[in-house]
Design a protein around this motif. Structure first.
Motif, PDB file in Angstrom:
ATOM      1  N   GLY A 253      33.821  26.404 -44.004  1.00  0.00           N
ATOM      2  CA  GLY A 253      33.770  27.240 -42.806  1.00  0.00           C
ATOM      3  C   GLY A 253      34.534  26.603 -41.661  1.00  0.00           C
ATOM      4  O   GLY A 253      33.948  25.933 -40.811  1.00  0.00           O
ATOM      5  N   VAL A 254      35.854  26.802 -41.637  1.00  0.00           N
ATOM      6  CA  VAL A 254      36.678  26.234 -40.556  1.00  0.00           C
ATOM      7  C   VAL A 254      36.313  26.910 -39.228  1.00  0.00           C
ATOM      8  O   VAL A 254      36.123  26.249 -38.206  1.00  0.00           O
ATOM      9  N   LEU A 255      36.187  28.240 -39.270  1.00  0.00           N
ATOM     10  CA  LEU A 255      35.731  29.046 -38.127  1.00  0.00           C
ATOM     11  C   LEU A 255      36.463  28.690 -36.831  1.00  0.00           C
ATOM     12  O   LEU A 255      35.856  28.309 -35.831  1.00  0.00           O
ATOM     13  N   SER A 256      37.785  28.815 -36.864  1.00  0.00           N
ATOM     14  CA  SER A 256      38.595  28.471 -35.687  1.00  0.00           C
ATOM     15  C   SER A 256      38.980  29.724 -34.910  1.00  0.00           C
ATOM     16  O   SER A 256      38.765  30.849 -35.371  1.00  0.00           O
ATOM     17  N   GLY A 257      39.545  29.518 -33.733  1.00  0.00           N
ATOM     18  CA  GLY A 257      40.015  30.638 -32.919  1.00  0.00           C
ATOM     19  C   GLY A 257      38.900  31.608 -32.560  1.00  0.00           C
ATOM     20  O   GLY A 257      37.840  31.205 -32.066  1.00  0.00           O
ATOM     21  N   LYS A 258      39.128  32.902 -32.841  1.00  0.00           N
ATOM     22  CA  LYS A 258      38.152  33.937 -32.467  1.00  0.00           C
ATOM     23  C   LYS A 258      37.133  34.209 -33.573  1.00  0.00           C
ATOM     24  O   LYS A 258      36.490  35.267 -33.583  1.00  0.00           O
ATOM     25  N   ALA A 259      36.987  33.281 -34.514  1.00  0.00           N
ATOM     26  CA  ALA A 259      36.140  33.519 -35.696  1.00  0.00           C
ATOM     27  C   ALA A 259      34.726  33.984 -35.337  1.00  0.00           C
ATOM     28  O   ALA A 259      34.214  34.940 -35.936  1.00  0.00           O
ATOM     29  N   ILE A 260      34.094  33.331 -34.367  1.00  0.00           N
ATOM     30  CA  ILE A 260      32.701  33.658 -34.036  1.00  0.00           C
ATOM     31  C   ILE A 260      32.583  35.082 -33.511  1.00  0.00           C
ATOM     32  O   ILE A 260      31.701  35.845 -33.935  1.00  0.00           O
ATOM     33  N   SER A 261      33.469  35.483 -32.607  1.00  0.00           N
ATOM     34  CA  SER A 261      33.403  36.852 -32.077  1.00  0.00           C
ATOM     35  C   SER A 261      33.740  37.870 -33.169  1.00  0.00           C
ATOM     36  O   SER A 261      33.155  38.960 -33.209  1.00  0.00           O
ATOM     37  N   VAL A 262      34.656  37.513 -34.082  1.00  0.00           N
ATOM     38  CA  VAL A 262      34.999  38.417 -35.197  1.00  0.00           C
ATOM     39  C   VAL A 262      33.771  38.640 -36.083  1.00  0.00           C
ATOM     40  O   VAL A 262      33.468  39.779 -36.468  1.00  0.00           O
ATOM     41  N   ILE A 263      33.044  37.560 -36.390  1.00  0.00           N
ATOM     42  CA  ILE A 263      31.840  37.667 -37.240  1.00  0.00           C
ATOM     43  C   ILE A 263      30.771  38.497 -36.527  1.00  0.00           C
ATOM     44  O   ILE A 263      30.159  39.394 -37.112  1.00  0.00           O
ATOM     45  N   ASN A 264      30.532  38.191 -35.234  1.00  0.00           N
ATOM     46  CA  ASN A 264      29.502  38.913 -34.477  1.00  0.00           C
ATOM     47  C   ASN A 264      29.803  40.404 -34.390  1.00  0.00           C
ATOM     48  O   ASN A 264      28.885  41.230 -34.438  1.00  0.00           O
ATOM     49  N   ASP A 265      31.082  40.751 -34.260  1.00  0.00           N
ATOM     50  CA  ASP A 265      31.466  42.166 -34.111  1.00  0.00           C
ATOM     51  C   ASP A 265      31.659  42.880 -35.448  1.00  0.00           C
ATOM     52  O   ASP A 265      31.859  44.092 -35.483  1.00  0.00           O
ATOM     53  N   SER A 266      31.631  42.127 -36.542  1.00  0.00           N
ATOM     54  CA  SER A 266      31.941  42.708 -37.855  1.00  0.00           C
ATOM     55  C   SER A 266      30.716  43.371 -38.490  1.00  0.00           C
ATOM     56  O   SER A 266      29.605  43.274 -37.969  1.00  0.00           O
ATOM     57  N   MET A 267      30.938  43.987 -39.643  1.00  0.00           N
ATOM     58  CA  MET A 267      29.846  44.620 -40.396  1.00  0.00           C
ATOM     59  C   MET A 267      29.204  43.662 -41.393  1.00  0.00           C
ATOM     60  O   MET A 267      28.413  44.082 -42.233  1.00  0.00           O
ATOM     61  N   LEU A 268      29.553  42.375 -41.312  1.00  0.00           N
ATOM     62  CA  LEU A 268      28.976  41.385 -42.219  1.00  0.00           C
ATOM     63  C   LEU A 268      27.495  41.188 -41.919  1.00  0.00           C
ATOM     64  O   LEU A 268      27.091  41.052 -40.755  1.00  0.00           O
ATOM     65  N   THR A 269      26.671  41.172 -42.975  1.00  0.00           N
ATOM     66  CA  THR A 269      25.237  40.919 -42.805  1.00  0.00           C
ATOM     67  C   THR A 269      25.004  39.437 -42.559  1.00  0.00           C
ATOM     68  O   THR A 269      24.238  39.045 -41.681  1.00  0.00           O
ATOM     69  N   LYS A 270      25.706  38.603 -43.351  1.00  0.00           N
ATOM     70  CA  LYS A 270      25.575  37.147 -43.224  1.00  0.00           C
ATOM     71  C   LYS A 270      26.871  36.489 -43.666  1.00  0.00           C
ATOM     72  O   LYS A 270      27.548  36.972 -44.574  1.00  0.00           O
ATOM     73  N   VAL A 271      27.196  35.377 -43.019  1.00  0.00           N
ATOM     74  CA  VAL A 271      28.310  34.534 -43.462  1.00  0.00           C
ATOM     75  C   VAL A 271      27.706  33.187 -43.841  1.00  0.00           C
ATOM     76  O   VAL A 271      27.173  32.474 -42.987  1.00  0.00           O
ATOM     77  N   VAL A 272      27.777  32.870 -45.121  1.00  0.00           N
ATOM     78  CA  VAL A 272      27.152  31.643 -45.628  1.00  0.00           C
ATOM     79  C   VAL A 272      28.243  30.616 -45.912  1.00  0.00           C
ATOM     80  O   VAL A 272      29.175  30.885 -46.672  1.00  0.00           O
ATOM     81  N   VAL A 273      28.147  29.461 -45.267  1.00  0.00           N
ATOM     82  CA  VAL A 273      29.143  28.399 -45.470  1.00  0.00           C
ATOM     83  C   VAL A 273      28.435  27.114 -45.887  1.00  0.00           C
ATOM     84  O   VAL A 273      27.257  26.931 -45.598  1.00  0.00           O
ATOM     85  N   THR A 274      29.142  26.235 -46.569  1.00  0.00           N
ATOM     86  CA  THR A 274      28.564  24.930 -46.889  1.00  0.00           C
ATOM     87  C   THR A 274      28.785  23.994 -45.700  1.00  0.00           C
ATOM     88  O   THR A 274      29.534  24.315 -44.771  1.00  0.00           O
ATOM     89  N   ASN A 275      28.152  22.828 -45.747  1.00  0.00           N
ATOM     90  CA  ASN A 275      28.276  21.882 -44.630  1.00  0.00           C
ATOM     91  C   ASN A 275      29.371  20.839 -44.863  1.00  0.00           C
ATOM     92  O   ASN A 275      29.265  19.703 -44.400  1.00  0.00           O
ATOM     93  N   THR A 276      30.455  21.220 -45.579  1.00  0.00           N
ATOM     94  CA  THR A 276      31.584  20.294 -45.736  1.00  0.00           C
ATOM     95  C   THR A 276      32.287  20.094 -44.389  1.00  0.00           C
ATOM     96  O   THR A 276      32.961  19.094 -44.183  1.00  0.00           O
ATOM     97  N   ILE A 277      32.135  21.074 -43.486  1.00  0.00           N
ATOM     98  CA  ILE A 277      32.692  20.996 -42.131  1.00  0.00           C
ATOM     99  C   ILE A 277      31.537  21.229 -41.154  1.00  0.00           C
ATOM    100  O   ILE A 277      30.737  22.140 -41.360  1.00  0.00           O
ATOM    101  N   PRO A 278      31.410  20.412 -40.089  1.00  0.00           N
ATOM    102  CA  PRO A 278      30.292  20.618 -39.146  1.00  0.00           C
ATOM    103  C   PRO A 278      30.423  21.949 -38.417  1.00  0.00           C
ATOM    104  O   PRO A 278      31.506  22.320 -37.957  1.00  0.00           O
TER     105      PRO A 278
END
Length: 320
Positions: A253-278
């Motif tokens: 889960g690199v989650l760079s740039g506008k990733a957080i707002s994209v996820i919040n505004d999207s139709m995704l129920t959940k985004v599950v990532v491993t902890n390889t990246i903080p």
């Protein structure tokens, strides 16, 4: 049993992960000070003897990637020149993994360059997870163990998604089809594919769904989520085609740039990532993000490497 002991060092990229791995092995992190001088040079001080020891240096490719890569190279070299018996670079998320081929004229193959630098610095072994392309293992002249997040993904789907036998596993692009079909086969469920056309890097223009998802929950699986534009568009495409819910399970889960707002505004129920990246700070901003802990898998890989046992056991099982 080997006569030498395990020494686990951590760079600054993901200290919490290194602590979790060490704790799983019943160890403390070895003493090491990594800091920057005012002129931005990296200083590494190994705080205890590593002579004839089995050294594992945990450093992920995230955030300030170039600084963290340099830290790792200097730490490897410091341990090698201090007469460590073996120096293993444990890189949960391999840096520059997407630069793995010459996809246009004069493009550098930076993943190969990173492999060369790690080898020249003195690494004798590399442990990583879900390389963007498996052929990166062939860039090295030393052993590379590429662990898979697949067993942890299967466990998460079975334990956390309602009616896991009814889900459809979806690959958001043609490149991830092999990964998605492997998971679908293990769960004995159907598989669908999304074909995407890009205008430019990190920007998807159009998506076409191949497969029927009507009335079914979908699970998107991928190795990396960067700006999350692909996941957001894929979720919309699936919902437009009648899916009841869309989950995304991603290794890195690199989650760079506008990733957080994209996820919040999207139709995704959940985004599950491993902890390889903080990503703890990002979880506070986005309630849809959930975490799979892969520290036990890395701890078991380190234990098996040290004891000379097979690491392929981990390809099918998720250690507790």
């Amino acid at each position: 049993m080997p006569s030498n002991s395990i020494k686990i060092f951590a760079g600054n990229s993901h200290v919490a992960f290194a602590v979790a791995v060490a704790r799983k092995l019943g160890l403390e992190l070895a003493k090491c000070v990594v800091l920057k001088y005012s002129n931005q040079e990296t200083s590494v001080t190994i705080g205890e003897s590593v002579r004839d020891e089995d050294v594992f240096i945990i450093q992920s490719g995230c955030d300030q990637i170039n600084d963290h890569l340099m830290e790792l190279l200097i730490m490897i070299n410091a341990c090698k020149t201090a007469s460590a018996r073996r120096v293993t670079a444990v890189i949960p998320c391999f840096p520059y993994a997407r630069a793995d081929k010459k996809d246009k004229s004069r493009a550098p193959i930076t993943a190969k360059l990173v492999a060369n630098m790690l080898t020249v610095a003195g690494a004798t072994h590399v442990i990583t997870m879900d390389l963007h392309a498996s052929q990166i293992q062939g860039f090295f002249n030393i052993p590379v163990d590429n662990l898979y997040a697949e067993p942890c993904t299967l466990k998460y789907i079975r334990e956390n998604i309602e009616h896991p036998d009814a889900v459809i596993i979806v690959s958001p692009d043609a490149g991830g089809a092999k990964r998605a079909t492997a998971i679908a086969d293990k769960l004995d469920v159907d598989f669908a594919l999304i074909h995407k056309e890009r205008k430019r890097a990190n920007e998807v223009s159009r998506m076409v769904l191949v497969g029927d998802v009507k009335g079914r929950p979908c699970v998107l699986v991928d190795d990396m989520a960067d700006t999350c534009g692909t996941l957001g568009l894929a979720a919309k495409t699936l919902m437009d085609n009648g899916a009841t819910a869309v989950y995304a399970i991603v290794t890195h889960g690199v989650l760079s740039g506008k990733a957080i707002s994209v996820i919040n505004d999207s139709m995704l129920t959940k985004v599950v990532v491993t902890n390889t990246i903080p990503h703890e700070d990002k979880k506070l901003l986005c309630p849809k993000i959930d975490t799979i802990d892969v520290a036990p898998m890395f701890a078991e890989a380190i234990r098996r490497t040290h004891n000379g046992e097979s690491v392929s056991w981990l390809f099918e099982r998720a250690p507790e």
